[in-house]
Design a protein around this motif. Sequence first.
Motif, PDB file in Angstrom:
ATOM      1  N   LYS A  16       0.902  -1.423  -0.304  1.00 54.70           N
ATOM      2  CA  LYS A  16      -0.037  -0.427  -0.124  1.00 54.70           C
ATOM      3  C   LYS A  16       1.064   1.308  -0.156  1.00 54.70           C
ATOM      4  O   LYS A  16       1.831   1.423   0.924  1.00 54.70           O
ATOM      5  CB  LYS A  16      -0.593   0.607   1.561  1.00 54.70           C
ATOM      6  CG  LYS A  16      -2.052  -0.674   1.530  1.00 54.70           C
ATOM      7  CD  LYS A  16      -3.154  -1.204   2.550  1.00 54.70           C
ATOM      8  CE  LYS A  16      -3.797  -2.239   2.668  1.00 54.70           C
ATOM      9  NZ  LYS A  16      -5.197  -1.873   3.832  1.00 54.70           N
ATOM     10  N   GLY A  17       0.938   1.756  -1.204  1.00 55.43           N
ATOM     11  CA  GLY A  17       2.122   2.782  -0.934  1.00 55.43           C
ATOM     12  C   GLY A  17       0.590   4.635  -1.354  1.00 55.43           C
ATOM     13  O   GLY A  17      -0.412   4.232  -1.562  1.00 55.43           O
ATOM     14  N   GLY A  18       1.469   5.059   0.002  1.00 52.95           N
ATOM     15  CA  GLY A  18       0.864   6.357  -0.151  1.00 52.95           C
ATOM     16  C   GLY A  18       0.998   7.519  -0.776  1.00 52.95           C
ATOM     17  O   GLY A  18       1.804   7.726  -1.286  1.00 52.95           O
ATOM     18  N   PRO A  68      -8.285   7.681   2.578  1.00 54.97           N
ATOM     19  CA  PRO A  68      -8.985   7.099   3.665  1.00 54.97           C
ATOM     20  C   PRO A  68      -9.369   5.870   4.035  1.00 54.97           C
ATOM     21  O   PRO A  68      -9.362   5.808   5.728  1.00 54.97           O
ATOM     22  CB  PRO A  68     -10.231   8.141   3.200  1.00 54.97           C
ATOM     23  CG  PRO A  68      -9.886   7.445   2.032  1.00 54.97           C
ATOM     24  CD  PRO A  68      -9.678   7.632   0.953  1.00 54.97           C
ATOM     25  N   PHE A  69      -8.749   5.298   3.435  1.00 58.91           N
ATOM     26  CA  PHE A  69      -8.117   3.656   4.102  1.00 58.91           C
ATOM     27  C   PHE A  69      -7.635   3.244   5.215  1.00 58.91           C
ATOM     28  O   PHE A  69      -7.609   2.653   6.018  1.00 58.91           O
ATOM     29  CB  PHE A  69      -8.376   2.752   2.694  1.00 58.91           C
ATOM     30  CG  PHE A  69      -9.540   2.770   1.808  1.00 58.91           C
ATOM     31  CD1 PHE A  69     -10.484   1.919   2.573  1.00 58.91           C
ATOM     32  CD2 PHE A  69      -9.596   3.589   0.406  1.00 58.91           C
ATOM     33  CE1 PHE A  69     -11.834   2.281   0.925  1.00 58.91           C
ATOM     34  CE2 PHE A  69     -10.865   3.175  -0.221  1.00 58.91           C
ATOM     35  CZ  PHE A  69     -11.312   2.438  -0.005  1.00 58.91           C
ATOM     36  N   ALA A 117      -5.392   8.033   7.826  1.00 56.93           N
ATOM     37  CA  ALA A 117      -3.851   8.543   9.318  1.00 56.93           C
ATOM     38  C   ALA A 117      -4.322   9.772   9.878  1.00 56.93           C
ATOM     39  O   ALA A 117      -3.618  10.307  10.829  1.00 56.93           O
ATOM     40  CB  ALA A 117      -2.738   9.151   8.141  1.00 56.93           C
ATOM     41  N   THR A 118      -5.586  10.558  10.041  1.00 56.32           N
ATOM     42  CA  THR A 118      -6.039  11.031  10.959  1.00 56.32           C
ATOM     43  C   THR A 118      -6.245  10.916  11.764  1.00 56.32           C
ATOM     44  O   THR A 118      -5.913  11.561  13.455  1.00 56.32           O
ATOM     45  CB  THR A 118      -7.204  11.814   9.528  1.00 56.32           C
ATOM     46  OG1 THR A 118      -7.012  12.495   8.018  1.00 56.32           O
ATOM     47  CG2 THR A 118      -7.959  13.167  10.986  1.00 56.32           C
ATOM     48  N   TYR A 119      -6.224   9.550  12.116  1.00 55.59           N
ATOM     49  CA  TYR A 119      -6.986   9.549  13.451  1.00 55.59           C
ATOM     50  C   TYR A 119      -5.845   8.346  14.617  1.00 55.59           C
ATOM     51  O   TYR A 119      -6.115   7.821  15.468  1.00 55.59           O
ATOM     52  CB  TYR A 119      -8.225   8.143  13.666  1.00 55.59           C
ATOM     53  CG  TYR A 119      -9.343   9.266  13.102  1.00 55.59           C
ATOM     54  CD1 TYR A 119     -10.276  10.187  14.009  1.00 55.59           C
ATOM     55  CD2 TYR A 119      -9.659   8.839  11.488  1.00 55.59           C
ATOM     56  CE1 TYR A 119     -10.905  11.179  12.796  1.00 55.59           C
ATOM     57  CE2 TYR A 119     -11.440   9.737  10.679  1.00 55.59           C
ATOM     58  CZ  TYR A 119     -11.154  10.657  11.724  1.00 55.59           C
ATOM     59  OH  TYR A 119     -12.619  11.474  11.395  1.00 55.59           O
ATOM     60  N   ALA A 120      -4.641   8.250  13.020  1.00 55.86           N
ATOM     61  CA  ALA A 120      -3.695   7.210  13.216  1.00 55.86           C
ATOM     62  C   ALA A 120      -3.342   6.877  14.844  1.00 55.86           C
ATOM     63  O   ALA A 120      -2.776   6.003  16.397  1.00 55.86           O
ATOM     64  CB  ALA A 120      -2.830   7.353  12.120  1.00 55.86           C
TER      65      ALA A 120
END
Length: 407
Positions: free
Chosen positions: A64-66, A142-143, A146-149
């Motif tokens: 999975k590449g950001g 969104p998957f 990252a905002t809530y990590a």
Amino acid sequence: MPQASETKIPLHGSFGKEPSTIEKDDYIHIKRSPSSPQGAPKKRSAFEDLTNAKKGQDLVSKKKGGKTVGKKTQKSTVGQETSKNNGNNLKSTRPKASQEQQDNAVVQNKLKEPGPLEDVDESTDIKLPVYDDVDEENLSDPFLNATYANDIFSYMKEREEKFVLKGYMQKQPDLNIEMRAILVDWMVEVQENFELNHETLYLAVKLVDHYLAMTVCMRETLQLLGSTGILIAAKFDERCPPCVDDFLYICDDAYQREELLSMEVNILRTLKFDINIPVAYRFLRRYAKCARANLETLTLARYICELTLQEYEFIWESASKLAASCLLLALKMKELGGWTPTLEHYTGYPVTDLHSLMRRLNLLLYNKPDEKLKAVRYKYAHKVFFEVAKIPPMDVLKLEEQLKLDT
């Protein structure tokens, strides 16, 4: 303590079929039963006869590449627009921000959460953190959440305090440490042959330990406890968990369906249905991402961490600290540096807090493997896992020199 020959668990299993010939759909759509057609995995009568050596297993790696999203600044055009109708020039009436307001905006943009500090920025007189924001590049996906990590892993570290384990084996009159190790070794076999997530294995072992810490269990039901723990963990973590008949089959039909379901109810009631127990594997994946470690280094850390599942002496270690220590030891073994300000920020552990646990983990790698407990070492000796089990542990004196440099 009884001799090894006196503490054999009458565990039964079915792992004769090579993983390369097993399709994932077999576990999803086909129930295993004693009446399976010819060609089904052959049952084995003794747990110590099981082997985890794998040949020809294919590796399916999902990357999975950001995506890094560049920020474009919008420039407001303040100019004159020539009107074709009346020839009047229209000017922007938006007032310009004062120089003081602009300076304050620059300072606010540079302020971050408290962390390791670097030299003072002369232009703003503000101490800026040097750790990397590892989630920033994944904000557009969104998957990855990252905002809530940060909030998620902070919550998991808080929950660790609720699931602190203490020594319980002295409360078990019919069990001993060797029996637990053999059971966990068998659970590793089940996880690999069912192709379950590693988080499922770690959670299942946690469920077994917490249940044994609160309830007396006899040796004839120990395998039933282990298989039921995997069933509950699979329901919690897998998209398509194996069915009940699968677990009855791997136990060589030593238990009835009603016994398995009754054990499931007993475990859930004993733990008050609170089974979201933080496990080291989840923290390890997070910390490896923060260190930007490659897959081989992560696999080495996973190998070290999975070895601790069989060791009773590690059950009271917190999952986050164990994961951090495994990663640091893997970095040292691969000569990839040490503890960075970024890792200290995201783990919450200074490097000195990990030294004692690192020494114990390195000694664990030195220990000669038990003949009955080879599942993890066989598993990680395969080329699929970069043969990390064959990497020699660090020399004790060299490790001590490295630890002195960290202080």
